[in-house]
Design an enzyme around this catalytic site. Structure first.
Site, mmCIF file in Angstrom:
data_model
loop_
_atom_site.group_PDB
_atom_site.id
_atom_site.type_symbol
_atom_site.label_atom_id
_atom_site.label_comp_id
_atom_site.label_asym_id
_atom_site.label_seq_id
_atom_site.Cartn_x
_atom_site.Cartn_y
_atom_site.Cartn_z
ATOM 1 N N GLY A 107 2.802 4.783 5.752
ATOM 2 C CA GLY A 107 3.801 5.339 4.847
ATOM 3 C C GLY A 107 5.123 5.454 5.573
ATOM 4 O O GLY A 107 5.420 6.484 6.169
ATOM 5 N N GLN B 50 -6.486 0.535 6.717
ATOM 6 C CA GLN B 50 -6.045 0.849 5.354
ATOM 7 C C GLN B 50 -5.674 -0.400 4.568
ATOM 8 O O GLN B 50 -5.629 -0.372 3.341
ATOM 9 C CB GLN B 50 -4.819 1.773 5.405
ATOM 10 C CG GLN B 50 -5.095 3.116 6.037
ATOM 11 C CD GLN B 50 -3.810 3.746 6.554
ATOM 12 O OE1 GLN B 50 -3.148 4.479 5.835
ATOM 13 N NE2 GLN B 50 -3.447 3.447 7.784
ATOM 14 N N ILE C 103 0.822 -1.205 0.000
ATOM 15 C CA ILE C 103 0.000 0.000 0.000
ATOM 16 C C ILE C 103 0.858 1.258 0.000
ATOM 17 O O ILE C 103 0.368 2.335 -0.346
ATOM 18 C CB ILE C 103 -0.976 0.029 1.196
ATOM 19 C CG1 ILE C 103 -0.226 0.155 2.524
ATOM 20 C CG2 ILE C 103 -1.880 -1.189 1.179
ATOM 21 C CD1 ILE C 103 -1.162 0.412 3.700
ATOM 22 N N ASP C 104 2.133 1.137 0.373
ATOM 23 C CA ASP C 104 3.009 2.316 0.407
ATOM 24 C C ASP C 104 3.362 2.833 -0.984
ATOM 25 O O ASP C 104 3.815 3.977 -1.118
ATOM 26 C CB ASP C 104 4.301 1.995 1.158
ATOM 27 C CG ASP C 104 4.091 1.894 2.661
ATOM 28 O OD1 ASP C 104 2.999 2.266 3.138
ATOM 29 O OD2 ASP C 104 5.010 1.434 3.362
#
Length: 267
Positions: free
Chosen positions: A74, A177, A30-31
């Site tokens: 992140g 997330q 997802i980063d």
């Protein structure tokens, strides 16, 4: 064996390849921090989740005239914070790639208040370093393990609350997330990655990671794919667009200054 994951998982895939195990890899993190591909599987879904959270925070922030801090994932790259912050109407975006100060953030909040806007939404990536350069993370006795980031949202909220003398609330999305229903874009991307990865195995092209280079899906050596991380360029079009809309990155830089820096960087 087709390994699916980020730079850590793909580094393991490369080691297996070097030891003679046939296979390849696919980018899923997802980063969105793998430099070899434009997008990784999971990123778009995470951004959609964070954007939805910002949409919901807008109403409560406005009704209670509060400053709200949303912490998103992140570690090394601020892609989720940047994209969700723009899409969700964030007023301040703090990312690892752009140094920031509490003074600049407070000045932006006060400037908004002077214009009659009593609520402010701040999006911060978990890997954004504090002004003194430190990272907020959990302490661990295992020196071999990667530090677990998290908590910067609370630190930012506490500091801003003290400096602004008003109530500031923090929300941490955490693993929300990483789950749930994927977006259509992620479904399509994952399907194409899977099909092309199997095609490479069928053709005997081992040791490659599939990547998305719009509009094509192609292969790249795994060793090349994990060599360089993809991070937010402070002079990128997305950052310039955000500044043009009045978004602060906590560095006190104006939209005009960002445009000038971008022109200078392009030569």
């Amino acid at each position: 064996l087709v390994c699916v994951g980020g730079d850590g998982s793909l580094a393991s895939a490369q080691q297996l390849h070097e030891h003679g195990l046939p296979g390849g890899g696919g980018p899923k993190t997802i980063d969105n921090d793998l430099g070899a591909t434009a997008f990784t599987v999971g990123f778009d879904s995470a951004v959609a989740m964070a954007t939805d959270a910002l949409d919901r925070l807008h109403t409560t922030a406005a009704s209670h005239e509060r400053v709200m801090v949303l912490e998103v994932m992140g570690r090394h790259a601020g892609w989720i914070a940047l994209h969700a912050g723009i899409a969700g109407g964030g007023d301040v975006i703090l990312v690892p790639e752009i140094p920031w100060t509490f003074e600049a953030v407070c000045a932006h909040v006060k400037a908004r208040e002077a214009e009659g806007r009593r609520s402010t939404l701040i999006v911060v990536a978990e890997g954004a370093a504090l002004p003194d350069g430190g990272l907020v993370h959990e302490t661990t006795a295992d020196a071999q393990r990667q530090v677990k980031l998290g908590g910067i949202g609370q630190r930012v909220a506490a500091e801003l609350g003290a400096r602004l003398d008003r109530e500031v609330r923090a929300v941490v999305l955490g693993h929300l997330q990483r789950g749930g229903t994927p977006t259509p874009f992620d479904r399509l991307l994952a399907t194409q990655f899977g099909a092309h990865a199997v095609g490479r195995v069928h053709d005997g092209r081992f040791g490659e990671m599939v990547r998305y280079r719009p509009p094509h899906i192609e292969g790249v050596p795994i060793a090349t794919a994990i060599h360089e991380l993809s991070v937010v360029d402070p002079a990128s079009s997305a950052v310039r667009a955000a500044r043009a809309l009045g978004v602060s990155f906590g560095d006190g830089v104006t939209a005009t200054e960002t445009a000038a820096r971008g022109s200078a960087a392009r030569g």
